[in-house]
Design a protein around this motif. Sequence first.
Motif, mmCIF file in Angstrom:
data_model
loop_
_atom_site.group_PDB
_atom_site.id
_atom_site.type_symbol
_atom_site.label_atom_id
_atom_site.label_comp_id
_atom_site.label_asym_id
_atom_site.label_seq_id
_atom_site.Cartn_x
_atom_site.Cartn_y
_atom_site.Cartn_z
ATOM 1 N N LEU A 142 10.872 -4.971 25.098
ATOM 2 C CA LEU A 142 12.296 -4.529 25.723
ATOM 3 C C LEU A 142 12.899 -4.234 24.153
ATOM 4 N N LEU A 143 12.974 -5.118 23.386
ATOM 5 C CA LEU A 143 13.709 -5.008 21.945
ATOM 6 C C LEU A 143 13.405 -3.896 21.366
ATOM 7 N N MET A 144 11.944 -3.733 21.314
ATOM 8 C CA MET A 144 11.221 -2.735 20.568
ATOM 9 C C MET A 144 11.883 -1.305 20.814
ATOM 10 N N PHE A 145 11.597 -1.183 22.272
ATOM 11 C CA PHE A 145 12.097 0.256 22.907
ATOM 12 C C PHE A 145 13.743 0.356 22.745
ATOM 13 N N VAL A 146 14.420 -0.709 22.975
ATOM 14 C CA VAL A 146 16.089 -0.246 22.826
ATOM 15 C C VAL A 146 16.350 -0.024 21.436
#
Length: 293
Positions: A145-149
């Motif tokens: 999720l961090l990678m995507f955001v």
Amino acid sequence: MSGFLQQVVNGLSIGSVYALMAVGYSLVYSIMNFSNFAHGGVIMIGAYIGYFCLTLLNVPFFVAFLLSAIGSGLLAVSMERVVYRPLRKRNAPFLYFIISAMGASIFLENIVIASPIGPTFRTYPAIFSTTPIMLGNIALGRIDLLMFVISTVSLAALIFIIEKTKIGLSIRATSYNIKGSTLMGVNVDMVIFIIFAMGGILAGLAGMLFGMKYTVYPQIGNITTKSFIAAVFGGLGSLQGAVIGSILLGLIETMVSGYFSSQYRDLIAFALLIFVLVAKPTGLMGKNTEDKA
């Protein structure tokens, strides 16, 4: 259905990091008309900067993230000044740029191996909980999720700069015609400096995210082969194309791994590259140019 959605989530996560890497290729190609194969070395250094900031300096995560981006940006700019600028001043053929980029990549990789860092695989410390966020039957990993955001925010900021700011106008003008933009008063040296800085910053972010997801080692920059495929797929020189190509490549890889076998993942990626080069060399959103490299 939930299994398919899970693969989509995984594909968007890895595809967003590919996009951070791929836009670095596209930025340089749009101005200088060659593929910067030293980009992988910058990503590798960014991953190491983040790792040592967290383990040796014990700084907070976002400080390490910022230092990784700054360090990679400075490295990319330094490489442009030392490796590419002398070639530009002599109007060297584009083949010389490619050879120099490959040499710079090999140099960075081997200098890390020869240093006290060595070839050892290193794992980032646990920064976030490994317990996924559940949305029904779909598991969202916190790092994914961090990678995507972070990738989405960074790419949105980059596209805003390119499309809505004065320096972005200079970059677009230079990518269209270097000589013409010079005659109109655009400082081409400054534009090239900026695109290498922006590409390096994004490479540092991608390197740290990828290192957190997997491990850090001197050959981690080889992952840029995938981002190069994504850039070619979307169209070298097109930022939007690089992003779309990266997302599609991430989705294709995860679907192949999930429904067939991970052994076919790289096979499909390179088959896709060959198909695009044969069927549509300019990619999905690329433009025709006189020289391609």
